[in-house]
Write an enzyme that holds these catalytic residues in place. Structure first.
Site, PDB file in Angstrom:
ATOM      1  N   HIS A 126     -17.350 -47.153 -29.054  1.00  0.00           N
ATOM      2  CA  HIS A 126     -15.933 -48.291 -28.864  1.00  0.00           C
ATOM      3  C   HIS A 126     -15.656 -49.512 -29.686  1.00  0.00           C
ATOM      4  CE1 HIS A 126     -16.130 -47.298 -24.583  1.00  0.00           C
ATOM      5  NE2 HIS A 126     -17.069 -47.854 -24.293  1.00  0.00           N
ATOM      6  N   ASP A 163     -19.802 -39.371 -23.067  1.00  0.00           N
ATOM      7  CA  ASP A 163     -20.164 -40.483 -22.638  1.00  0.00           C
ATOM      8  C   ASP A 163     -19.340 -40.780 -21.533  1.00  0.00           C
ATOM      9  OD1 ASP A 163     -21.751 -43.431 -23.415  1.00  0.00           O
ATOM     10  OD2 ASP A 163     -19.441 -44.022 -22.477  1.00  0.00           O
ATOM     11  N   HIS A 165     -17.855 -43.718 -20.266  1.00  0.00           N
ATOM     12  CA  HIS A 165     -16.482 -44.684 -21.128  1.00  0.00           C
ATOM     13  C   HIS A 165     -16.099 -43.934 -22.412  1.00  0.00           C
ATOM     14  CE1 HIS A 165     -20.250 -47.106 -19.239  1.00  0.00           C
ATOM     15  NE2 HIS A 165     -18.470 -48.079 -18.529  1.00  0.00           N
ATOM     16  N   ASP A 250     -23.945 -42.079 -19.416  1.00  0.00           N
ATOM     17  CA  ASP A 250     -23.863 -43.330 -18.249  1.00  0.00           C
ATOM     18  C   ASP A 250     -22.758 -42.662 -17.176  1.00  0.00           C
ATOM     19  OD1 ASP A 250     -21.853 -43.047 -19.776  1.00  0.00           O
ATOM     20  OD2 ASP A 250     -22.167 -45.436 -20.613  1.00  0.00           O
TER      21      ASP A 250
HETATM   22 ZN    ZN Z   1     -20.590 -45.818 -21.825  1.00  0.00          ZN
END
Ligand code: ZN
Length: 343
Positions: A126, A163, A165, A250
């Site tokens: 991120h 991931d 996200h 996740d």
């Molecule tokens: Zn994540």
């Protein structure tokens, strides 16, 4: 071929964001599980080096690096709602970058292993060049990909991000580049809200950003199919010289932060696809830990990923139907990647 190498460092325990899902216990759980599985796993463990400022500054502007360093030196603090640092975060983050870069150096250094991995925290996908966010300080995998191009002279690197996200940092850093193909599978709608299928890169990079959003509740039938039926043939078309995986765990059904439903077997199947796609094109495979917040699921699935990615025998390809989202993605991608027609 030498044994695959796992890079880690004790400083990962010293990044303390306070009560937080991205906690030191994540690495403790992983390392405990690797010990429990024993030497049969076949991976050699080494301490990572700490990335120098020069290395950090291949992606991050010097004032941003100085801001993080000074904030940590002052004892730490909150950067945004999700992201905080402590005094120990600076060294931990430098090893997070160093581990990913060491993996690349080993894989590309000649007579290296076919697989390497980096298990550090904080994660990195991120982080924007000038902004920490989403628990991430520095763009670990993007800096490692940049290094593969600049130091090792590669022309094509594939980054697969599974991931849950969206890896907005990696996406944005390479949005204009055809030298890094970024393929991300991620829940949507979900933090950070980026990564629609329509974001395909710009300029020379158009077609080299491949976003594959999936709805909440998606499980193995979706995630594994997108890796096996979309990313794997895409890799054959792109012919990367290095494959890096932003490996977050996740999307697991037990994860407390997201609403996807991938099983242990699903992560092992994605790891099998990642290994097979690297073997398809004769490229080495580097795995960089991102998220994953259920400690037991994280530890099991990370160890399974190492077992599949670096095991002595080539795994079988996942055997599952082509998911409708994979069919849709192939239809979108075929204009830029004609080799995907008829799949
Ligand atoms: Zn994540």
């Amino acid at each position: 071929m030498p044994a695959p190498v796992l890079l880690r460092h004790a400083s990962s325990a010293d990044h303390d964001p306070g009560p937080h899902p991205e906690q030191p216990a994540r690495i403790v759980a992983i390392e405990r599980e690797l010990v429990r599985r024993g030497p049969g796993l076949g991976w050699e463990t080494r301490d990572s080096s700490a990335a120098s400022r020069d290395v950090l500054e291949t992606i991050h502007p010097a004032p941003y690096v100085s801001f993080i360093e000074a904030l940590c030196a002052s004892g730490g603090g909150q950067i945004d709602l999700d992201t905080a640092v402590s005094r120990g975060s600076w060294l931990a983050a430098c090893h997070g970058v160093g581990g990913a870069c060491d993996a690349v150096d080993l894989l590309l250094g000649g007579d290296g292993p076919g697989a390497a991995a980096s298990a550090h925290r904080p994660p990195g996908h991120h982080a924007e060049p000038d902004r920490a966010m989403g628990f991430c300080l520095f763009a670990n995998i993007a800096i490692a990909a940049r290094r593969a191009l600049d130091v090792h002279g590669l022309e094509r690197v594939l980054v697969v991000d599974w991931d849950v996200h969206h890896g907005n940092g990696t996406n944005d850093i390479f949005r204009g580049s055809d030298q890094v193909l970024f393929a991300s599978i991620h829940g949507s709608p979900l933090y950070p809200g980026t990564g629609p299928a329509s974001d395909v890169g710009i300029g020379r990079g158009e077609g080299y950003t491949v976003n594959l959003p999936v709805p909440a509740g998606s499980g193995d039938e979706t995630w594994v199919s997108l890796v096996e039926h979309v990313v794997r043939p895409l890799a054959r078309a792109y012919e990367p010289q290095l494959v890096l995986v932003s490996a977050g765990f996740d999307a697991h059904v037990d994860d407390p932060l997201a609403g996807c439903r991938v099983s242990d077997a699903g992560f092992a199947a994605m790891a099998a696809s990642a290994r097979l796609l690297a073997e398809d094109v004769g490229a080495p495979l580097g795995i960089v830990l991102e998220g994953g917040y259920d400690l037991a699921a994280l530890a099991r699935c990370f160890a399974d990923t190492l077992e599949v990615a670096g095991g002595a025998t080539t795994p079988a390809a996942p055997d599952l139907p082509v998911h409708p989202l994979a069919t849709e993605a192939l239809a979108r991608l075929v204009a830029r990647w004609p080799a995907l027609s008829g799949l």
